[in-house]
Design a protein around this motif. Structure first.
Motif, PDB file in Angstrom:
ATOM      1  N   ALA A   1      16.874  17.505   4.233  1.00  0.00           N
ATOM      2  CA  ALA A   1      17.153  17.945   2.729  1.00  0.00           C
ATOM      3  C   ALA A   1      17.315  17.272   1.636  1.00  0.00           C
ATOM      4  CB  ALA A   1      18.467  18.997   2.998  1.00  0.00           C
ATOM      5  N   VAL A   2      16.613  17.489   0.454  1.00  0.00           N
ATOM      6  CA  VAL A   2      16.799  16.756  -0.596  1.00  0.00           C
ATOM      7  C   VAL A   2      18.190  17.034  -1.073  1.00  0.00           C
ATOM      8  CG1 VAL A   2      14.592  16.486  -1.272  1.00  0.00           C
ATOM      9  CG2 VAL A   2      15.787  18.393  -2.142  1.00  0.00           C
ATOM     10  N   THR A   3      19.025  16.135  -1.725  1.00  0.00           N
ATOM     11  CA  THR A   3      20.601  16.289  -1.978  1.00  0.00           C
ATOM     12  C   THR A   3      20.694  16.166  -3.296  1.00  0.00           C
ATOM     13  OG1 THR A   3      20.963  14.004  -1.170  1.00  0.00           O
ATOM     14  CG2 THR A   3      21.219  15.734   0.586  1.00  0.00           C
ATOM     15  N   THR A   4      20.093  15.584  -4.157  1.00  0.00           N
ATOM     16  CA  THR A   4      20.475  15.502  -5.569  1.00  0.00           C
ATOM     17  C   THR A   4      19.359  15.655  -6.505  1.00  0.00           C
ATOM     18  OG1 THR A   4      19.885  12.996  -5.635  1.00  0.00           O
ATOM     19  CG2 THR A   4      22.118  13.917  -4.901  1.00  0.00           C
ATOM     20  N   VAL A   5      19.387  15.843  -7.623  1.00  0.00           N
ATOM     21  CA  VAL A   5      18.572  15.891  -8.945  1.00  0.00           C
ATOM     22  C   VAL A   5      19.263  15.036  -9.899  1.00  0.00           C
ATOM     23  CG1 VAL A   5      17.059  17.113 -10.676  1.00  0.00           C
ATOM     24  CG2 VAL A   5      17.856  18.237  -8.291  1.00  0.00           C
ATOM     25  N   ALA A   6      18.631  13.876 -10.037  1.00  0.00           N
ATOM     26  CA  ALA A   6      19.193  13.054 -11.042  1.00  0.00           C
ATOM     27  C   ALA A   6      17.987  12.009 -11.853  1.00  0.00           C
ATOM     28  CB  ALA A   6      20.220  12.215 -10.519  1.00  0.00           C
ATOM     29  N   ASP A   7      18.477  11.712 -12.875  1.00  0.00           N
ATOM     30  CA  ASP A   7      17.526  10.726 -13.664  1.00  0.00           C
ATOM     31  C   ASP A   7      16.109  11.386 -13.810  1.00  0.00           C
ATOM     32  OD1 ASP A   7      19.554   9.125 -14.463  1.00  0.00           O
ATOM     33  OD2 ASP A   7      19.148   8.091 -12.685  1.00  0.00           O
ATOM     34  N   GLY A   8      15.740  12.362 -13.511  1.00  0.00           N
ATOM     35  CA  GLY A   8      14.587  13.262 -13.705  1.00  0.00           C
ATOM     36  C   GLY A   8      13.878  13.332 -12.396  1.00  0.00           C
ATOM     37  N   THR A   9      14.355  13.228 -11.177  1.00  0.00           N
ATOM     38  CA  THR A   9      13.814  13.390 -10.146  1.00  0.00           C
ATOM     39  C   THR A   9      14.886  14.013  -9.006  1.00  0.00           C
ATOM     40  OG1 THR A   9      14.585  11.105  -9.162  1.00  0.00           O
ATOM     41  CG2 THR A   9      12.553  11.149 -10.346  1.00  0.00           C
ATOM     42  N   ILE A  10      14.080  14.748  -8.162  1.00  0.00           N
ATOM     43  CA  ILE A  10      14.630  15.107  -7.085  1.00  0.00           C
ATOM     44  C   ILE A  10      14.549  14.308  -5.831  1.00  0.00           C
ATOM     45  CG2 ILE A  10      14.564  17.223  -5.442  1.00  0.00           C
ATOM     46  CD1 ILE A  10      12.608  18.397  -7.686  1.00  0.00           C
ATOM     47  N   ASN A  11      15.871  13.914  -5.084  1.00  0.00           N
ATOM     48  CA  ASN A  11      15.747  12.826  -4.275  1.00  0.00           C
ATOM     49  C   ASN A  11      16.255  13.378  -3.026  1.00  0.00           C
ATOM     50  OD1 ASN A  11      15.427  11.195  -6.678  1.00  0.00           O
ATOM     51  ND2 ASN A  11      17.508  12.058  -7.030  1.00  0.00           N
ATOM     52  N   CYS A  12      15.761  12.543  -1.962  1.00  0.00           N
ATOM     53  CA  CYS A  12      15.748  12.509  -0.646  1.00  0.00           C
ATOM     54  C   CYS A  12      16.883  11.283  -0.295  1.00  0.00           C
ATOM     55  CB  CYS A  12      14.632  12.727  -0.020  1.00  0.00           C
ATOM     56  SG  CYS A  12      14.874  13.033   2.117  1.00  0.00           S
ATOM     57  N   PRO A  13      17.898  11.614   0.830  1.00  0.00           N
ATOM     58  CA  PRO A  13      18.620  10.419   0.938  1.00  0.00           C
ATOM     59  C   PRO A  13      18.244   9.881   2.260  1.00  0.00           C
ATOM     60  CG  PRO A  13      19.599  12.709   1.723  1.00  0.00           C
ATOM     61  CD  PRO A  13      18.429  12.729   0.931  1.00  0.00           C
ATOM     62  N   CYS A  14      17.298  10.386   3.011  1.00  0.00           N
ATOM     63  CA  CYS A  14      16.939   9.857   4.262  1.00  0.00           C
ATOM     64  C   CYS A  14      15.968   8.492   4.297  1.00  0.00           C
ATOM     65  CB  CYS A  14      16.273  10.979   5.026  1.00  0.00           C
ATOM     66  SG  CYS A  14      17.318  12.205   5.626  1.00  0.00           S
ATOM     67  N   HIS A  15      14.917   8.771   3.575  1.00  0.00           N
ATOM     68  CA  HIS A  15      14.097   7.323   3.380  1.00  0.00           C
ATOM     69  C   HIS A  15      13.765   7.203   1.815  1.00  0.00           C
ATOM     70  CE1 HIS A  15      13.378   9.530   7.105  1.00  0.00           C
ATOM     71  NE2 HIS A  15      13.916   8.222   7.766  1.00  0.00           N
ATOM     72  N   GLY A  16      14.372   7.742   0.947  1.00  0.00           N
ATOM     73  CA  GLY A  16      14.144   7.555  -0.400  1.00  0.00           C
ATOM     74  C   GLY A  16      12.999   8.248  -1.183  1.00  0.00           C
ATOM     75  N   SER A  17      12.526   9.082  -0.596  1.00  0.00           N
ATOM     76  CA  SER A  17      11.514   9.945  -1.293  1.00  0.00           C
ATOM     77  C   SER A  17      12.030  10.509  -2.673  1.00  0.00           C
ATOM     78  CB  SER A  17      10.696  10.851  -0.467  1.00  0.00           C
ATOM     79  OG  SER A  17      10.028  10.367   0.583  1.00  0.00           O
ATOM     80  N   LYS A  18      11.106  10.297  -3.633  1.00  0.00           N
ATOM     81  CA  LYS A  18      11.594  11.084  -5.013  1.00  0.00           C
ATOM     82  C   LYS A  18      10.690  12.134  -5.434  1.00  0.00           C
ATOM     83  CE  LYS A  18      14.466   7.002  -6.599  1.00  0.00           C
ATOM     84  NZ  LYS A  18      15.904   7.880  -6.778  1.00  0.00           N
ATOM     85  N   PHE A  19      11.064  13.113  -5.980  1.00  0.00           N
ATOM     86  CA  PHE A  19       9.857  14.146  -6.626  1.00  0.00           C
ATOM     87  C   PHE A  19      10.155  14.581  -8.083  1.00  0.00           C
ATOM     88  CE2 PHE A  19      10.853  14.603  -2.047  1.00  0.00           C
ATOM     89  CZ  PHE A  19       9.693  14.758  -1.259  1.00  0.00           C
ATOM     90  N   ASN A  20       9.169  14.670  -8.626  1.00  0.00           N
ATOM     91  CA  ASN A  20       9.350  15.064 -10.177  1.00  0.00           C
ATOM     92  C   ASN A  20       9.833  16.339 -10.201  1.00  0.00           C
ATOM     93  OD1 ASN A  20       7.904  12.831 -11.531  1.00  0.00           O
ATOM     94  ND2 ASN A  20       6.119  13.418 -10.723  1.00  0.00           N
ATOM     95  N   LEU A  21      10.210  16.951 -11.127  1.00  0.00           N
ATOM     96  CA  LEU A  21      10.882  18.195 -11.509  1.00  0.00           C
ATOM     97  C   LEU A  21       9.701  19.221 -11.086  1.00  0.00           C
ATOM     98  CD1 LEU A  21      13.237  17.426 -14.651  1.00  0.00           C
ATOM     99  CD2 LEU A  21      13.535  17.441 -11.932  1.00  0.00           C
ATOM    100  N   ASP A  22       8.554  18.905 -10.979  1.00  0.00           N
ATOM    101  CA  ASP A  22       7.480  19.946 -10.718  1.00  0.00           C
ATOM    102  C   ASP A  22       7.245  19.946  -8.969  1.00  0.00           C
ATOM    103  OD1 ASP A  22       6.072  17.566 -10.495  1.00  0.00           O
ATOM    104  OD2 ASP A  22       4.366  18.236 -11.825  1.00  0.00           O
ATOM    105  N   GLY A  23       7.769  19.089  -8.573  1.00  0.00           N
ATOM    106  CA  GLY A  23       7.632  19.077  -6.947  1.00  0.00           C
ATOM    107  C   GLY A  23       6.840  18.025  -6.462  1.00  0.00           C
TER     108      GLY A  23
END
Ligand code: FES
Length: 149
Positions: free
Chosen positions: A101-123
């Protein structure tokens, strides 16, 4: 002689019996008024209903005002973002890499804690290892709230 001992014994037992009665009496009458001390205190705001958090709405995911422009919030299993003022988007919190589960939205990205994936605010993916965008969850504005649908 044995008659005297018998009297003493009777007096002693009577004294013990009276003492027990007195102690028992104190226990009965010495109890604090439990019902009065366990009553909940009156609500300081006059009894206004709380719903578990200021951002939540009745039936909705979150109030629009609780979703920052250029960022987002995570509500249960939904990420709600507001990339530009008045535009709201919803996504599953399930990371497309390996399902954390992604756990944070910070600095303009949605962030996954497991392996560091980051997603834009449009997914869409900003940084892997995820290769696919977050799954869309349709959301819409209803009054001052964001609802699924
Ligand atoms: Fe999200 Fe691996 S499961 S980065």
């Amino acid at each position: 002689m044995s008659e005297n001992l018998g009297r003493r014994d009777v007096l002693a037992y009577t004294g013990i019996a009276l003492g027990v009665t007195a102690v028992a009496g104190c226990q009965t009458y010495g109890k604090p008024p439990a019902a009065a001390s366990q009553a909940p205190p009156p609500a300081p705001d006059g009894g206004a209903k709380t719903d578990g958090g200021p951002a939540k709405t009745d039936g909705g995911l979150v109030k629009t005002s609780a979703v920052p422009v250029g960022s987002g919030v995570i509500v249960g299993e939904v990420v709600v973002t507001q990339p530009t003022a008045g535009v709201f988007k919803g996504f599953s919190t399930t990371c497309t890499h390996q399902g954390c589960a992604v756990t944070t939205v910070a600095d303009g990205t949605i962030n996954c804690p497991c392996h560091g994936s980051k997603f834009n605010l449009d997914g869409t993916v900003v940084q892997g290892p995820a290769k696919k965008p977050l799954a869309v969850k349709a959301v819409q504005v209803q009054g001052d709230s964001i609802v699924l649908g």
